[in-house]
Design a protein around this motif. Structure first.
Motif, short mmCIF file in Angstrom:
data_model
loop_
_atom_site.label_atom_id
_atom_site.label_comp_id
_atom_site.label_asym_id
_atom_site.label_seq_id
_atom_site.Cartn_x
_atom_site.Cartn_y
_atom_site.Cartn_z
N ARG A 127 -3.77 -3.30 -7.57
CA ARG A 127 -3.07 -2.55 -6.54
C ARG A 127 -2.53 -3.38 -5.59
O ARG A 127 -3.34 -4.54 -5.29
CB ARG A 127 -3.71 -1.20 -6.00
CG ARG A 127 -2.84 -0.56 -5.01
CD ARG A 127 -3.82 0.28 -4.36
NE ARG A 127 -2.90 1.42 -3.48
CZ ARG A 127 -3.41 2.10 -2.37
NH1 ARG A 127 -4.77 2.29 -2.49
NH2 ARG A 127 -2.65 2.90 -1.88
N GLU A 168 -2.50 -3.98 1.22
CA GLU A 168 -2.43 -3.01 2.17
C GLU A 168 -1.03 -2.86 3.12
O GLU A 168 -0.19 -3.96 3.34
CB GLU A 168 -3.44 -2.92 3.36
CG GLU A 168 -3.49 -1.81 4.41
CD GLU A 168 -4.32 -1.49 5.21
OE1 GLU A 168 -5.50 -1.24 4.99
OE2 GLU A 168 -4.10 -2.19 6.50
N ASN A 211 0.10 2.50 4.32
CA ASN A 211 -1.24 2.95 3.80
C ASN A 211 -2.35 3.19 5.01
O ASN A 211 -3.14 4.31 4.64
CB ASN A 211 -1.73 1.55 2.92
CG ASN A 211 -1.12 1.56 1.39
OD1 ASN A 211 -0.92 0.42 1.16
ND2 ASN A 211 -0.69 2.71 0.88
N GLY A 218 -2.90 -6.59 4.26
CA GLY A 218 -2.36 -6.69 3.03
C GLY A 218 -2.03 -8.10 2.54
O GLY A 218 -2.30 -8.51 1.30
N HIS A 260 0.78 0.12 -8.10
CA HIS A 260 0.34 1.04 -7.04
C HIS A 260 -0.56 1.86 -7.30
O HIS A 260 -0.97 2.13 -8.51
CB HIS A 260 1.70 1.89 -6.84
CG HIS A 260 2.95 0.82 -6.66
ND1 HIS A 260 3.47 0.56 -5.20
CD2 HIS A 260 3.86 0.76 -7.73
CE1 HIS A 260 4.51 -0.13 -5.41
NE2 HIS A 260 4.83 -0.31 -6.79
N ASN A 282 -6.82 -0.81 -2.05
CA ASN A 282 -5.69 -2.02 -2.09
C ASN A 282 -6.44 -3.25 -2.62
O ASN A 282 -7.54 -3.60 -2.30
CB ASN A 282 -5.15 -2.24 -0.59
CG ASN A 282 -4.31 -0.86 -0.18
OD1 ASN A 282 -4.63 -0.22 0.67
ND2 ASN A 282 -3.09 -0.79 -0.83
#
Length: 216
Positions: free
Chosen positions: A11, A14, A18, A35, A156, A182
């Motif tokens: 995935r 972030e 999110n 992220g 995703h 994530n």
């Protein structure tokens, strides 16, 4: 599982949406600071002794948050990153940008929102069965295109949920057995006759380990 294609499904890192629990769908929301760090930690893990797989192919959703995660995490691999629109998140149409929890029971457009109903209509978007069909066909196509190979896929949360349901034989209306974090890593295989196999799921210990930049 002779000639089975093995997928390591990751995935994206972030995004601010999110963190705010807002539906992103096909909107191209970038990774936030967290992220970006998560993508670096995935990279560290893929280069460590804990990941002893020779990756043959790298594929990403064409949305920026997935592609940027792939670009950072797979930078050490001498492979191009192929973008595949069919690996996009579910299209949530007029719901995109909204807090998903606050939407439940609300009338939006011509429908009342009930995410517990797999057949819930989504104005300008995809129903859950439509989305699930798209994702299953995408992975089965990739398995046919890359038989017996190790494929690294960046996508995703919704895509990973559908892949898990396909491989585990869990229906669309059944509850999932845990969150999809994530930058978590998940592994499945699809053999030449399109049979799915769940191999490993929800791996996230790398997110708490030092990144390479922290230990050099």
């Amino acid at each position: 599982m002779t000639n089975a294609t093995r997928f390591w499904l990751i995935r994206h890192g972030e995004t601010q949406w999110n963190a705010e629990r807002r539906l992103q769908g096909w909107l191209d929301i970038p990774l936030n600071t967290v992220g970006l760090e998560q993508a670096r930690r995935v990279s560290s893990h893929l280069q460590s002794a804990d990941f002893d797989v020779d990756i043959d192919v790298v594929i990403s959703s064409d949305l920026g948050r997935a592609y940027e995660t792939a670009r950072i995490a797979a930078a050490h691999l001498p492979l191009p990153i192929m973008r595949d629109k069919q690996l996009r998140e579910r299209c949530y149409g007029i719901y995109e940008g909204r807090d998903w929890a606050m939407l439940e029971g609300e009338q939006v457009g011509s429908h009342y929102v009930n995410f517990r109903d797999p057949a819930q209509e989504v104005e300008d978007g995809e129903t859950l069965p439509e989305f699930a069909t798209r994702i299953a066909r995408a992975f089965e196509r990739l398995a046919q295109e890359h038989p017996g190979r190790n494929v690294l896929v960046f996508s995703h949360g919704g895509v990973i949920d559908i892949a898990w349901r396909q491989a585990a034989g869990v229906g669309l209306s059944a509850p999932r057995n845990g969150p999809i974090l994530n930058a978590s890593i998940n592994c499945l295989a699809i053999d030449i006759d399109r049979k799915w196999h769940l191999l490993d799921w929800g791996l996230g210990s790398h997110l708490h380990a030092p990144a390479l930049d922290d230990v050099l």
